[in-house]
Design a protein around this motif. Structure first.
Motif, PDB file in Angstrom:
ATOM      1  N   GLY A 370      11.742   2.364 -15.625  1.00  0.00           N
ATOM      2  CA  GLY A 370      11.211   3.646 -15.162  1.00  0.00           C
ATOM      3  C   GLY A 370       9.776   3.886 -15.564  1.00  0.00           C
ATOM      4  O   GLY A 370       9.265   4.994 -15.492  1.00  0.00           O
ATOM      5  N   LYS A 371       9.098   2.826 -16.033  1.00  0.00           N
ATOM      6  CA  LYS A 371       7.715   3.026 -16.483  1.00  0.00           C
ATOM      7  C   LYS A 371       6.712   2.736 -15.376  1.00  0.00           C
ATOM      8  O   LYS A 371       6.875   1.787 -14.614  1.00  0.00           O
ATOM      9  CB  LYS A 371       7.437   2.089 -17.669  1.00  0.00           C
ATOM     10  N   VAL A 372       5.681   3.562 -15.310  1.00  0.00           N
ATOM     11  CA  VAL A 372       4.592   3.301 -14.378  1.00  0.00           C
ATOM     12  C   VAL A 372       3.650   2.331 -15.086  1.00  0.00           C
ATOM     13  O   VAL A 372       3.268   2.557 -16.223  1.00  0.00           O
ATOM     14  CB  VAL A 372       3.830   4.610 -14.077  1.00  0.00           C
ATOM     15  N   VAL A 373       3.344   1.236 -14.430  1.00  0.00           N
ATOM     16  CA  VAL A 373       2.477   0.245 -15.078  1.00  0.00           C
ATOM     17  C   VAL A 373       1.046   0.492 -14.620  1.00  0.00           C
ATOM     18  O   VAL A 373       0.704   0.266 -13.470  1.00  0.00           O
ATOM     19  CB  VAL A 373       2.948  -1.188 -14.739  1.00  0.00           C
ATOM     20  N   ALA A 466      -1.825   2.831 -28.298  1.00  0.00           N
ATOM     21  CA  ALA A 466      -0.805   3.233 -27.310  1.00  0.00           C
ATOM     22  C   ALA A 466      -1.539   3.388 -25.997  1.00  0.00           C
ATOM     23  O   ALA A 466      -2.419   4.238 -25.871  1.00  0.00           O
ATOM     24  CB  ALA A 466      -0.156   4.540 -27.717  1.00  0.00           C
ATOM     25  N   ILE A 467      -1.228   2.526 -25.027  1.00  0.00           N
ATOM     26  CA  ILE A 467      -2.036   2.500 -23.813  1.00  0.00           C
ATOM     27  C   ILE A 467      -1.805   3.699 -22.931  1.00  0.00           C
ATOM     28  O   ILE A 467      -2.727   4.322 -22.459  1.00  0.00           O
ATOM     29  CB  ILE A 467      -1.763   1.205 -23.022  1.00  0.00           C
ATOM     30  N   ASP A 472       7.216   6.415 -25.099  1.00  0.00           N
ATOM     31  CA  ASP A 472       7.592   5.094 -24.593  1.00  0.00           C
ATOM     32  C   ASP A 472       6.352   4.322 -24.123  1.00  0.00           C
ATOM     33  O   ASP A 472       6.439   3.391 -23.351  1.00  0.00           O
ATOM     34  CB  ASP A 472       8.597   5.216 -23.442  1.00  0.00           C
ATOM     35  N   ALA A 473       5.173   4.728 -24.631  1.00  0.00           N
ATOM     36  CA  ALA A 473       3.926   4.076 -24.219  1.00  0.00           C
ATOM     37  C   ALA A 473       3.952   2.594 -24.578  1.00  0.00           C
ATOM     38  O   ALA A 473       4.604   2.175 -25.540  1.00  0.00           O
ATOM     39  CB  ALA A 473       2.748   4.740 -24.909  1.00  0.00           C
ATOM     40  N   GLU A 496       6.718  -2.308 -25.370  1.00  0.00           N
ATOM     41  CA  GLU A 496       7.009  -0.880 -25.538  1.00  0.00           C
ATOM     42  C   GLU A 496       7.359  -0.559 -26.994  1.00  0.00           C
ATOM     43  O   GLU A 496       7.240   0.565 -27.426  1.00  0.00           O
ATOM     44  CB  GLU A 496       8.217  -0.491 -24.693  1.00  0.00           C
ATOM     45  N   ASP A 497       7.816  -1.597 -27.717  1.00  0.00           N
ATOM     46  CA  ASP A 497       8.237  -1.396 -29.091  1.00  0.00           C
ATOM     47  C   ASP A 497       7.144  -1.930 -30.023  1.00  0.00           C
ATOM     48  O   ASP A 497       6.768  -3.112 -29.971  1.00  0.00           O
ATOM     49  CB  ASP A 497       9.562  -2.167 -29.268  1.00  0.00           C
ATOM     50  N   ILE A 498       6.655  -1.065 -30.907  1.00  0.00           N
ATOM     51  CA  ILE A 498       5.532  -1.427 -31.790  1.00  0.00           C
ATOM     52  C   ILE A 498       5.891  -2.610 -32.694  1.00  0.00           C
ATOM     53  O   ILE A 498       5.090  -3.516 -32.911  1.00  0.00           O
ATOM     54  CB  ILE A 498       5.146  -0.221 -32.684  1.00  0.00           C
TER      55      ILE A 498
END
Ligand code: KIV
Ligand code: ZN
Length: 519
Positions: A370-373, A466-467, A472-473, A496-498
């Protein structure tokens, strides 16, 4: 243009040119939540003038001192566009417009039974006389006059025509048919406009509200039936659901109907952006013409087509350049390798086929979540993938890691790695655990301690970004490592996970160090 459209045009009463009456600064300012300062109104008026609108309705001078100030200042700007002020059919309102030095007074009165009964509370004959008196008064001052029969589309047609003929006789230069509550349908708007067209000799203007999303369609229907001026607003702003959107009206006329306007369409996007910024009303991304997605392509099939020939999945008769916008190929779960390769090449990446497949896989993976890239995300992903040490050259690989953290415990991480012994060329597993000040520190300490028996590696720099917004960045980690011989490497990973991004960057960096030492 296509033959179905050409056939349809044969039945229309289309002119060569239509005038654009912009009411962003009047009806547009009636958008709930919008209040423009005098300076902001002037800035918008200058931009509308640059855009080439025929008339700028600058405001309703009687309504406040600030409004009079704004209208006077705009009228004094020496713009090419004519400046108009709004007035009821009342002398003080008209005087307020005249005092501002406008070129045109737009005077209006309700003509529908419901509005006359509840707001004006006078007889119909009296309303007609008030309209005539107002027009006469304006014309006696040597000023152009536009007359609007408010709620015309819910007015009894006989009475509407009577009032239009009366104001024409009183000298009105142009009459307006407002669809005040946006209840018209295009065919009804065509019929009504035709009837008015056959009853008066002066030009017809239309003002459509968007309560059912039909404001643009109804305005265009009126043009098909003889209207020669359209009232509209930038970004479709206006009372309730707004007015006909100027960008849509103008581009439909220009690109589909083949009817000219004086609008310099290349300024549409920048005008929309200015109005968006100054009013604080955001334009939806899927808004036609000026929305961020108006010329964006995501799906593999579309991007492939558009890269060959933009007309495959765009109207063709309207290009992003025509409206000052940009075509964008965006990545997401529908992305294809063609589009992603094109975007990466534009960013300056030279990407191999297997790297492209990996970037595409990661983009789709994020899209599925569901992420916009964004472009920045794509760049970070590509930098990670392109910068990776190819699998056959890796000395260590991550098998698994786990981190435990909480408010009452010391963050602790364990790692299991595959290590290829360069002397024997045999793989073995190494594992260990460490603590740290936080989960990232613990994970990196665990890797360092496991690898220590082979090489002492120090983290000299760690940078995290965080871009995109949100928790959820995509986290972009850049890490600098140094070995005991002073070899320095930089590695990067975006996830997505640091913690995963940090662990991947660390493993990548260690592999690079081994690669350097092998040479
Ligand atoms: O919607 C309307 O009827 C108006 C008039 C003042 C023209 O805004
Ligand atoms: Zn209105």
């Amino acid at each position: 243009m296509f033959s179905v459209i050409n056939e349809a045009k044969k039945n229309m009463n289309l002119p060569d040119k239509v005038a654009i009456f912009d009411t962003t600064l009047r009806d547009g300012e009636q958008t709930p939540g919008v209040a423009l300062t005098v300076e902001n109104k002037i800035a918008i008026a200058r931009q509308l003038d640059k855009l080439g609108v025929d008339i700028i309705e600058a405001g309703f001078p009687i309504s406040s001192k600030g409004e009079r100030d704004a209208v006077s200042k705009i009228a004094g700007e020496g713009l090419e566009s004519h400046v108009c002020g709004l007035s009821r059919v009342l002398t003080p309102d008209i005087d307020a417009c005249l005092d501002c030095g406008v070129d045109l007074v737009h005077t209006f009165v309700s003509t529908s039974d419901i509005q006359i009964k509840h707001t004006i509370k006078k007889g119909k004959e009296e309303v007609k006389n008030m309209a005539v008196d107002a027009v006469t008064y304006i014309k006696d001052h040597g000023i152009k006059c536009l007359f609007s029969a408010m709620d015309a589309t819910r007015t009894e047609t006989g009475y509407l025509l009577e009032i239009f003929r009366a104001v024409e006789d009183a000298g009105a230069d142009i009459i307006n048919i407002p669809d005040t509550v946006g209840v018209m349908m295009p065919q009804a708007m065509r019929d009504l406009t035709s009837e008015v067209f056959d009853s008066v000799r002066i030009p017809i203007d239309v003002h459509c509200h968007n309560d059912f999303g039909l404001a643009v369609a109804n305005s265009l229907a009126a043009v098909e039936a003889g209207a020669r001026e359209v009232q509209c607003t930038i970004n479709g702003l206006g009372e309730r659901a707004g007015n006909a959107d100027l960008e849509e009206v103008v581009m439909s006329l220009t690109s589909i109907y083949g009817v000219e306007t004086d609008i310099n369409t290349r300024y549409l996007y920048e005008t929309s952006k200015l109005v968006e910024r100054l009013t604080g009303i955001r334009v939806m991304p899927n808004f036609p013409i000026v929305g961020e997605n108006a010329f964006s392509h995501e799906s593999g099939i579309h991007t492939h087509g558009v890269l060959e020939d933009a007309n495959t999945f765009e109207p063709g008769v309207m290009t992003p350049e025509m409206v000052g916008h940009k075509r964008r190929i965006v990545s997401g779960k529908h992305a294809g390798t063609h589009g992603i390769r094109a975007m990466l090449e534009e960013m300056g990446f030279e990407i191999k086929k297997d790297q492209l497949m990996e970037v595409t896989r990661r983009v789709k993976d994020l899209g599925d979540k569901g992420k916009v890239v964004t472009e920045m995300d794509l760049k970070a992903i590509a930098e990670t993938v392109v910068g990776q040490v190819s699998e056959d050259k890796t000395v260590i690989d991550l098998k698994e890691y786990a981190v435990m953290t909480g408010n009452n415990m010391v963050p602790t991480a364990s790692v299991r790695l595959r290590f290829k012994d360069l002397d024997t060329d045999k793989d073995r597993e190494i594992m260990g655990a460490e603590t740290g000040v936080g989960p990232v520190d613990a994970a990196l300490n665990a890797i360092r301690s496991v690898v220590k028996g082979i090489e002492d590696i120090r983290v000299t720099e760690y940078h995290l970004e965080a871009i995109t917004g949100g928790s959820d960045a995509l986290a972009d980690v850049i890490i600098k490592l140094e070995d005991s011989r002073g070899n320095l490497v930089t590695a990067r990973a975006a996830r997505e996970d640091i913690v995963t991004a940090s662990v991947e960057a660390m493993i990548q960096g260690i592999n690079r160090i081994f690669l350097i030492r092998e040479k």
